[in-house]
Motif scaffolding. Structure first.
Motif, PDB file in Angstrom:
ATOM      1  N   TRP A  35       0.818  -1.217   0.000  1.00 52.37           N
ATOM      2  CA  TRP A  35       0.000   0.000   0.000  1.00 52.37           C
ATOM      3  C   TRP A  35       0.851   1.266   0.000  1.00 52.37           C
ATOM      4  N   LEU A  36       2.041   1.193   0.582  1.00 50.59           N
ATOM      5  CA  LEU A  36       2.964   2.320   0.460  1.00 50.59           C
ATOM      6  C   LEU A  36       3.323   2.535  -1.000  1.00 50.59           C
ATOM      7  N   GLY A  37       3.634   1.448  -1.711  1.00 47.74           N
ATOM      8  CA  GLY A  37       3.975   1.558  -3.127  1.00 47.74           C
ATOM      9  C   GLY A  37       2.835   2.104  -3.965  1.00 47.74           C
ATOM     10  N   ILE A  38       1.605   1.667  -3.685  1.00 44.16           N
ATOM     11  CA  ILE A  38       0.451   2.136  -4.466  1.00 44.16           C
ATOM     12  C   ILE A  38       0.258   3.640  -4.300  1.00 44.16           C
ATOM     13  N   PHE A  39       0.343   4.141  -3.078  1.00 45.97           N
ATOM     14  CA  PHE A  39       0.134   5.576  -2.863  1.00 45.97           C
ATOM     15  C   PHE A  39       1.274   6.408  -3.440  1.00 45.97           C
ATOM     16  N   ASN A 242      -2.440   0.893 -27.002  1.00 46.71           N
ATOM     17  CA  ASN A 242      -1.986   0.090 -25.868  1.00 46.71           C
ATOM     18  C   ASN A 242      -0.574   0.497 -25.466  1.00 46.71           C
ATOM     19  N   THR A 243      -0.437   1.676 -24.883  1.00 48.65           N
ATOM     20  CA  THR A 243       0.869   2.163 -24.456  1.00 48.65           C
ATOM     21  C   THR A 243       1.245   1.565 -23.099  1.00 48.65           C
ATOM     22  N   PHE A 244       2.514   1.719 -22.740  1.00 47.27           N
ATOM     23  CA  PHE A 244       2.946   1.182 -21.451  1.00 47.27           C
ATOM     24  C   PHE A 244       2.234   1.894 -20.307  1.00 47.27           C
ATOM     25  N   PHE A 245       1.985   3.195 -20.463  1.00 44.75           N
ATOM     26  CA  PHE A 245       1.285   3.911 -19.402  1.00 44.75           C
ATOM     27  C   PHE A 245      -0.137   3.379 -19.235  1.00 44.75           C
ATOM     28  N   ASP A 246      -0.809   3.089 -20.342  1.00 43.49           N
ATOM     29  CA  ASP A 246      -2.154   2.506 -20.246  1.00 43.49           C
ATOM     30  C   ASP A 246      -2.099   1.176 -19.504  1.00 43.49           C
ATOM     31  N   ILE A 250      -3.869   0.574 -15.889  1.00 43.08           N
ATOM     32  CA  ILE A 250      -4.961  -0.393 -15.794  1.00 43.08           C
ATOM     33  C   ILE A 250      -4.689  -1.421 -14.705  1.00 43.08           C
ATOM     34  N   TYR A 251      -3.480  -1.968 -14.680  1.00 41.06           N
ATOM     35  CA  TYR A 251      -3.214  -3.114 -13.818  1.00 41.06           C
ATOM     36  C   TYR A 251      -2.641  -2.761 -12.457  1.00 41.06           C
ATOM     37  N   VAL A 252      -2.142  -1.565 -12.279  1.00 45.16           N
ATOM     38  CA  VAL A 252      -1.536  -1.202 -11.003  1.00 45.16           C
ATOM     39  C   VAL A 252      -2.342  -0.127 -10.273  1.00 45.16           C
ATOM     40  N   LEU A 253      -2.741   0.924 -10.956  1.00 50.83           N
ATOM     41  CA  LEU A 253      -3.350   2.068 -10.288  1.00 50.83           C
ATOM     42  C   LEU A 253      -4.876   2.092 -10.353  1.00 50.83           C
ATOM     43  N   SER A 254      -5.445   1.587 -11.438  1.00 50.71           N
ATOM     44  CA  SER A 254      -6.893   1.737 -11.620  1.00 50.71           C
ATOM     45  C   SER A 254      -7.757   1.010 -10.588  1.00 50.71           C
ATOM     46  N   PRO A 255      -7.349  -0.167 -10.039  1.00 49.06           N
ATOM     47  CA  PRO A 255      -8.223  -0.816  -9.056  1.00 49.06           C
ATOM     48  C   PRO A 255      -8.552   0.059  -7.851  1.00 49.06           C
ATOM     49  N   MET A 362      -1.078  -9.060  -4.154  1.00 47.41           N
ATOM     50  CA  MET A 362      -2.163  -8.653  -5.034  1.00 47.41           C
ATOM     51  C   MET A 362      -3.302  -7.939  -4.308  1.00 47.41           C
ATOM     52  N   GLN A 363      -3.080  -7.498  -3.076  1.00 50.80           N
ATOM     53  CA  GLN A 363      -4.105  -6.756  -2.339  1.00 50.80           C
ATOM     54  C   GLN A 363      -4.599  -5.544  -3.122  1.00 50.80           C
ATOM     55  N   PHE A 364      -3.694  -4.874  -3.781  1.00 52.52           N
ATOM     56  CA  PHE A 364      -4.057  -3.662  -4.510  1.00 52.52           C
ATOM     57  C   PHE A 364      -4.913  -3.963  -5.737  1.00 52.52           C
ATOM     58  N   PHE A 365      -4.943  -5.232  -6.146  1.00 48.27           N
ATOM     59  CA  PHE A 365      -5.595  -5.626  -7.396  1.00 48.27           C
ATOM     60  C   PHE A 365      -6.968  -6.238  -7.146  1.00 48.27           C
TER      61      PHE A 365
END
Length: 393
Positions: A35-39, A242-246, A250-255, A362-365
């Motif tokens: 969760w530190l990494g996600i924020f 389908n860029t790397f930022f997308d 999608i997979y790290v920040l959007s959840p 995978m808590q963030f996901f």
């Protein structure tokens, strides 16, 4: 609020590291670090997404302290044997191990063949995307439904062989690795790769074969592999977008953003999302008629499309903030208990915790422990059959 939570989580991680409370793969360290990494990542790269709101902040402030505290208390409350070597030799039951190895060698290519055979009926230019669509959404016959159970068998064999390597034999190891690769192609999903990757890091770290700095490098490598896999399975018409930022968003920040779209108590059925496995099991036995929540959920736009909503989603939708607190304590007790047993050289716990590491990371996901209890049971049964170990609490 973001800065405040980052500061608290950073202090937690620093305290664990300085006072050597557990190691990098302990439940409390992984939970705080994830969760530190996600924020931190959201504060750096989340400017193209909708902003985070109070609900996620509240859930993190409930979830992290309770899970951390209960896992630490459970871990240190259990006794430690006088001689507990986490790297002690793992023995397998030869007959059942050989039987499962034969199943893996036969059923894995057969499973891939059955999936590819259907996917080839459509546009060959998008065959990898067709494989993904059919494996996730397609109507499968009885044979395919049975063959898909080879996936947890393959992963269980792989984890056991990682603990035994090189004593188990290179031919067996490469056979199991190939079986896992074939099944990964058959589902065109990143989840099997991630399970194998994290379990490998965990085992190598426990065996003192890899350092934290090396894990960071391999993390970057696997992220690049995931992005490449995502490009391969994307329809040709959409690949230019389908860029790397997308992919990263999608997979790290959007959840975390998508979680704000969830609603509390959507159904009158008790624990409809949290206990979906039990409702499905009881319904199949004919003991009642219940609504079973589908595993693949609807998409929301944040503003990019996503259909994963962090670990909090089922608990919040069923029970609100009280559910977050209750299941944080349950996660803490379960993960702290299995982590303690693994450190006590319990071979079954050593193997099961390899999957627990995946669930924690995978808590963030999404939720990957209680909602996916069916997979956990399959792993446990496979490990019990493989290992020459007396099952005991």
């Amino acid at each position: 609020m973001v800065i405040f939570i980052i500061f608290l989580l950073a202090m937690l991680v620093a305290c664990f590291a300085i006072f050597k409370i557990g190691d990098a793969f302990s439940p409390w360290m992984l939970t705080s670090a994830v969760w530190l990494g996600i924020f931190v990542l959201f504060s750096l790269f989340g400017y193209n997404l909708y902003p985070l709101e109070n609900r996620l902040y509240t859930c993190v402030m409930i979830w992290v302290p309770i899970l951390v505290l209960t896992s630490i208390v459970t871990y240190y409350a259990l006794p430690v044997p006088e001689e507990a070597d986490v790297n002690s030799k793992i023995e397998v039951s030869n007959k059942s191990y050989t039987f499962l190895l034969i199943i893996a060698a036969i059923c894995s290519p057969l499973y891939l063949y059955q999936i590819v055979k259907v996917a080839m009926m459509f546009d060959m230019g998008d065959i990898l995307n067709n494989i993904r669509v059919f494996s996730s959404y397609g109507e499968k016959n009885t044979l395919v439904k049975l063959l898909q159970y080879v996936i947890p068998i393959n992963q269980a064999l792989f984890i056991v062989e990682m603990w035994r390597y090189p004593n188990g034999g290179k031919l067996k190891f490469y056979t199991i690795l190939l079986a896992n690769i074939l099944c990964t192609i058959a589902v065109m999903s990143k989840t099997p790769i991630f399970i194998l990757f994290l379990s490998t890091l965990y085992v190598l770290y426990e065996k003192q074969r890899i350092k934290l700095s090396s894990m960071v490098v391999w993390g970057i490598v696997i992220l690049a592999v995931f992005y490449g896999l995502n490009v391969l399975r994307t329809p040709e018409a959409e690949q230019d977008r389908n860029t790397f930022f997308d992919f990263f968003s999608i997979y790290v920040l959007s959840p975390s953003v998508a979680f704000e779209w969830t609603q509390e108590k959507l159904t009158d059925q008790f624990g409809s999302f949290t206990f979906a496995f039990f409702y499905a099991f009881v319904s199949k036995l004919g003991l009642g008629t219940y609504y079973v929540q589908k595993q693949l959920q609807d998409f929301v736009w944040v503003p990019i499309p996503t259909n994963v909503y962090t670990v909090f989603q089922p608990y919040f939708e069923d029970f609100g903030y009280k559910g977050i607190a209750l299941f944080a304590s349950l996660w803490g007790v379960i993960t702290g208990w299995i982590y303690r047993l693994s450190k006590n050289a319990n071979v079954l716990a050593k193997c099961i915790y390899a999957y627990i590491v995946f669930a924690l990371v995978m808590q963030f996901f999404q939720e990957s422990l209680i909602v996916n209890l069916s997979y956990v049971i399959q792993y446990a049964v496979a490990f019990i059959l493989i290992l020459k170990h007396k099952v005991s609490l």
